[in-house]
Design a protein around this motif. Structure first.
Motif, PDB file in Angstrom:
ATOM      1  N   GLY A  24      50.973  30.921  49.330  1.00  0.00           N
ATOM      2  CA  GLY A  24      50.054  30.883  48.195  1.00  0.00           C
ATOM      3  C   GLY A  24      50.490  31.821  47.086  1.00  0.00           C
ATOM      4  O   GLY A  24      51.616  32.299  47.051  1.00  0.00           O
ATOM      5  N   ASP A  25      49.572  32.084  46.165  1.00  0.00           N
ATOM      6  CA  ASP A  25      49.872  32.958  45.032  1.00  0.00           C
ATOM      7  C   ASP A  25      50.070  34.388  45.516  1.00  0.00           C
ATOM      8  O   ASP A  25      49.340  34.868  46.373  1.00  0.00           O
ATOM      9  CB  ASP A  25      48.719  32.949  44.024  1.00  0.00           C
ATOM     10  N   PHE A  26      51.061  35.058  44.947  1.00  0.00           N
ATOM     11  CA  PHE A  26      51.284  36.455  45.319  1.00  0.00           C
ATOM     12  C   PHE A  26      51.863  37.228  44.155  1.00  0.00           C
ATOM     13  O   PHE A  26      52.410  36.657  43.218  1.00  0.00           O
ATOM     14  CB  PHE A  26      52.179  36.584  46.564  1.00  0.00           C
ATOM     15  N   ARG A  27      51.691  38.538  44.237  1.00  0.00           N
ATOM     16  CA  ARG A  27      52.274  39.465  43.265  1.00  0.00           C
ATOM     17  C   ARG A  27      52.529  40.791  43.941  1.00  0.00           C
ATOM     18  O   ARG A  27      51.883  41.141  44.912  1.00  0.00           O
ATOM     19  CB  ARG A  27      51.376  39.638  42.044  1.00  0.00           C
ATOM     20  N   ARG A  28      53.516  41.519  43.404  1.00  0.00           N
ATOM     21  CA  ARG A  28      53.855  42.836  43.940  1.00  0.00           C
ATOM     22  C   ARG A  28      52.924  43.874  43.344  1.00  0.00           C
ATOM     23  O   ARG A  28      52.264  43.637  42.352  1.00  0.00           O
ATOM     24  CB  ARG A  28      55.291  43.212  43.571  1.00  0.00           C
ATOM     25  N   GLY A  29      52.900  45.048  43.936  1.00  0.00           N
ATOM     26  CA  GLY A  29      52.197  46.174  43.340  1.00  0.00           C
ATOM     27  C   GLY A  29      51.067  46.711  44.183  1.00  0.00           C
ATOM     28  O   GLY A  29      50.973  46.456  45.384  1.00  0.00           O
ATOM     29  N   SER A  30      50.210  47.469  43.514  1.00  0.00           N
ATOM     30  CA  SER A  30      49.043  48.051  44.177  1.00  0.00           C
ATOM     31  C   SER A  30      47.922  48.186  43.162  1.00  0.00           C
ATOM     32  O   SER A  30      48.150  48.155  41.954  1.00  0.00           O
ATOM     33  CB  SER A  30      49.392  49.424  44.768  1.00  0.00           C
ATOM     34  N   VAL A  31      46.714  48.323  43.679  1.00  0.00           N
ATOM     35  CA  VAL A  31      45.527  48.517  42.838  1.00  0.00           C
ATOM     36  C   VAL A  31      44.969  49.896  43.149  1.00  0.00           C
ATOM     37  O   VAL A  31      44.756  50.236  44.313  1.00  0.00           O
ATOM     38  CB  VAL A  31      44.456  47.433  43.102  1.00  0.00           C
ATOM     39  N   SER A  32      44.758  50.681  42.102  1.00  0.00           N
ATOM     40  CA  SER A  32      44.156  51.998  42.292  1.00  0.00           C
ATOM     41  C   SER A  32      42.821  52.045  41.556  1.00  0.00           C
ATOM     42  O   SER A  32      42.617  51.367  40.553  1.00  0.00           O
ATOM     43  CB  SER A  32      45.087  53.100  41.787  1.00  0.00           C
ATOM     44  N   GLU A  33      41.929  52.861  42.105  1.00  0.00           N
ATOM     45  CA  GLU A  33      40.604  53.062  41.523  1.00  0.00           C
ATOM     46  C   GLU A  33      40.584  54.473  40.942  1.00  0.00           C
ATOM     47  O   GLU A  33      40.849  55.433  41.661  1.00  0.00           O
ATOM     48  CB  GLU A  33      39.554  52.915  42.627  1.00  0.00           C
ATOM     49  N   GLY A  54      33.914  55.803  35.367  1.00  0.00           N
ATOM     50  CA  GLY A  54      34.655  54.830  36.167  1.00  0.00           C
ATOM     51  C   GLY A  54      33.738  54.104  37.113  1.00  0.00           C
ATOM     52  O   GLY A  54      32.527  54.198  36.995  1.00  0.00           O
ATOM     53  N   PRO A  55      34.252  53.366  38.010  1.00  0.00           N
ATOM     54  CA  PRO A  55      35.683  53.291  38.302  1.00  0.00           C
ATOM     55  C   PRO A  55      36.427  52.392  37.310  1.00  0.00           C
ATOM     56  O   PRO A  55      35.884  51.436  36.789  1.00  0.00           O
ATOM     57  CB  PRO A  55      35.732  52.687  39.691  1.00  0.00           C
ATOM     58  N   ARG A  56      37.683  52.731  37.087  1.00  0.00           N
ATOM     59  CA  ARG A  56      38.622  51.891  36.356  1.00  0.00           C
ATOM     60  C   ARG A  56      39.663  51.462  37.370  1.00  0.00           C
ATOM     61  O   ARG A  56      40.134  52.259  38.175  1.00  0.00           O
ATOM     62  CB  ARG A  56      39.275  52.666  35.214  1.00  0.00           C
ATOM     63  N   TYR A  57      40.033  50.204  37.326  1.00  0.00           N
ATOM     64  CA  TYR A  57      40.996  49.664  38.286  1.00  0.00           C
ATOM     65  C   TYR A  57      42.310  49.389  37.564  1.00  0.00           C
ATOM     66  O   TYR A  57      42.329  48.794  36.490  1.00  0.00           O
ATOM     67  CB  TYR A  57      40.464  48.374  38.916  1.00  0.00           C
ATOM     68  N   GLN A  72      45.217  47.410  33.242  1.00  0.00           N
ATOM     69  CA  GLN A  72      43.852  47.653  33.697  1.00  0.00           C
ATOM     70  C   GLN A  72      43.222  46.321  34.066  1.00  0.00           C
ATOM     71  O   GLN A  72      43.416  45.317  33.385  1.00  0.00           O
ATOM     72  CB  GLN A  72      43.041  48.337  32.603  1.00  0.00           C
ATOM     73  N   LEU A  73      42.491  46.316  35.167  1.00  0.00           N
ATOM     74  CA  LEU A  73      41.839  45.098  35.648  1.00  0.00           C
ATOM     75  C   LEU A  73      40.352  45.136  35.337  1.00  0.00           C
ATOM     76  O   LEU A  73      39.721  46.194  35.420  1.00  0.00           O
ATOM     77  CB  LEU A  73      42.012  44.964  37.164  1.00  0.00           C
ATOM     78  N   ALA A  74      39.820  43.974  35.036  1.00  0.00           N
ATOM     79  CA  ALA A  74      38.370  43.843  34.922  1.00  0.00           C
ATOM     80  C   ALA A  74      37.811  43.893  36.346  1.00  0.00           C
ATOM     81  O   ALA A  74      38.477  43.471  37.299  1.00  0.00           O
ATOM     82  CB  ALA A  74      38.010  42.529  34.247  1.00  0.00           C
ATOM     83  N   PRO A  75      36.589  44.398  36.526  1.00  0.00           N
ATOM     84  CA  PRO A  75      36.031  44.482  37.890  1.00  0.00           C
ATOM     85  C   PRO A  75      36.044  43.155  38.648  1.00  0.00           C
ATOM     86  O   PRO A  75      36.265  43.126  39.856  1.00  0.00           O
ATOM     87  CB  PRO A  75      34.609  44.975  37.660  1.00  0.00           C
ATOM     88  N   GLU A  76      35.873  42.042  37.934  1.00  0.00           N
ATOM     89  CA  GLU A  76      35.862  40.741  38.625  1.00  0.00           C
ATOM     90  C   GLU A  76      37.260  40.281  39.041  1.00  0.00           C
ATOM     91  O   GLU A  76      37.389  39.347  39.819  1.00  0.00           O
ATOM     92  CB  GLU A  76      35.169  39.667  37.772  1.00  0.00           C
ATOM     93  N   VAL A  78      39.523  42.390  40.555  1.00  0.00           N
ATOM     94  CA  VAL A  78      40.045  43.289  41.591  1.00  0.00           C
ATOM     95  C   VAL A  78      40.242  42.572  42.923  1.00  0.00           C
ATOM     96  O   VAL A  78      41.313  42.679  43.540  1.00  0.00           O
ATOM     97  CB  VAL A  78      39.131  44.522  41.748  1.00  0.00           C
ATOM     98  N   HIS A  79      39.251  41.822  43.381  1.00  0.00           N
ATOM     99  CA  HIS A  79      39.357  41.146  44.680  1.00  0.00           C
ATOM    100  C   HIS A  79      40.519  40.150  44.668  1.00  0.00           C
ATOM    101  O   HIS A  79      41.310  40.100  45.618  1.00  0.00           O
ATOM    102  CB  HIS A  79      38.045  40.440  45.011  1.00  0.00           C
TER     103      HIS A  79
END
Length: 144
Positions: A24-33, A54-57, A72-76, A78-79
């Motif tokens: 399926g869909d994928f991407r590298r990296g990480s998400v920090s809060e 915050g939190p800012r993602y 920066q990610l919108a809260p919606e 993040v998942h």
């Protein structure tokens, strides 16, 4: 893997290819809060017990092996982004397994045996430019 037959190894490789195709869909990296203080002395975040705004993602990843790039990610989002990062980890794990099985296949295949080669694709299959008819010379007017 050394105790498996060539046929078993090839079947295992086909099964791993199917897993890879289902990633399926994928991407590298990480998400920090993150939480941050705005710097205004009268703001609630200036109190010592306040965590900050915050939190800012933030989604970050390494680009070209050197630079770090982030957004920066919108809260919606993040998942979704975290699920795509988990899919990347599955992709990387299955890819490593494919390499290991292929190495075992190379060792198991007898010398002088036919080595399967992927078919070479043509320029048209790659989406290259269509073949053109020979160009015609254009008649130019003589210089004045």
């Amino acid at each position: 893997m050394a105790d498996r037959s060539l046929e078993e190894l090839e079947a295992a490789r086909e099964q791993l290819f199917a897993e890879l195709a289902a990633t399926g869909d994928f991407r590298r990296g990480s998400v920090s809060e993150n939480y941050r203080r705005c710097g205004k002395p009268n703001c609630a975040c200036a109190r010592p017990d306040h965590p900050g705004h915050g939190p800012r993602y933030l989604w970050t990843r390494t680009v070209s092996g050197r630079r770090t790039k982030g957004r920066q990610l919108a809260p919606e989002e993040v998942h979704k982004v975290r699920a795509e990062i988990a899919n990347y980890q599955r992709f990387a794990d299955v890819s490593e397994q494919i390499v290991a099985v292929n190495e075992a296949i190379c060792e198991a295949r007898p010398p002088g045996g036919e080595v399967p080669v992927a078919p070479a694709s043509t320029q048209a299959e790659k989406g290259g430019p269509p073949s053109r008819s020979p160009t015609r010379s254009r008649r130019r007017s003589p210089p004045k």
